[in-house]
Design a protein around this motif. Sequence first.
Motif: not given
Length: 137
Positions: A121-129, A131-135
């Motif tokens: 599964x993808x790392x939660x930290x990477x997913x948050x980055x 999301x922040x990049x898309x925002x």
Amino acid sequence: MAGDRTVPPEQPGSQWYDKEAGPLVRPYAMTGGRTRSGPYGVRFDLIALVSLDTGAPDADDDTGLGPEHRALIELCRIETQSVAELAAGADLLVGVVRVLLGDLLARGCVTVSRPVPPAQLPDEHILREVIDGLRAL
């Protein structure tokens, strides 16, 4: 007293019969004494998803299947369910359901989707980055 009821003594063999449920069957009788599913010992995770394989040539041929096998097929006919949900829906032990599912899988009646291992599964930290990049766009 007129209202007292005496409980009749148990007859030999009556411990295998329940007045409401009918005859009681031991789990090893349902699986033919087997404790492993299929010839290869496939182990079904509790969250593995089981669905009916309607395209299989023997999908509608239930000859040679026991009532427990048919109950699992009917539950899968309604919707895809996890092994744990099938055990609860069929009111069977999980170990028994795993063995019976191995039989159904070998016959091609069902398909099993195994859950993704947590390591893949993808790392939660990477997913948050992400999301922040898309925002930030």
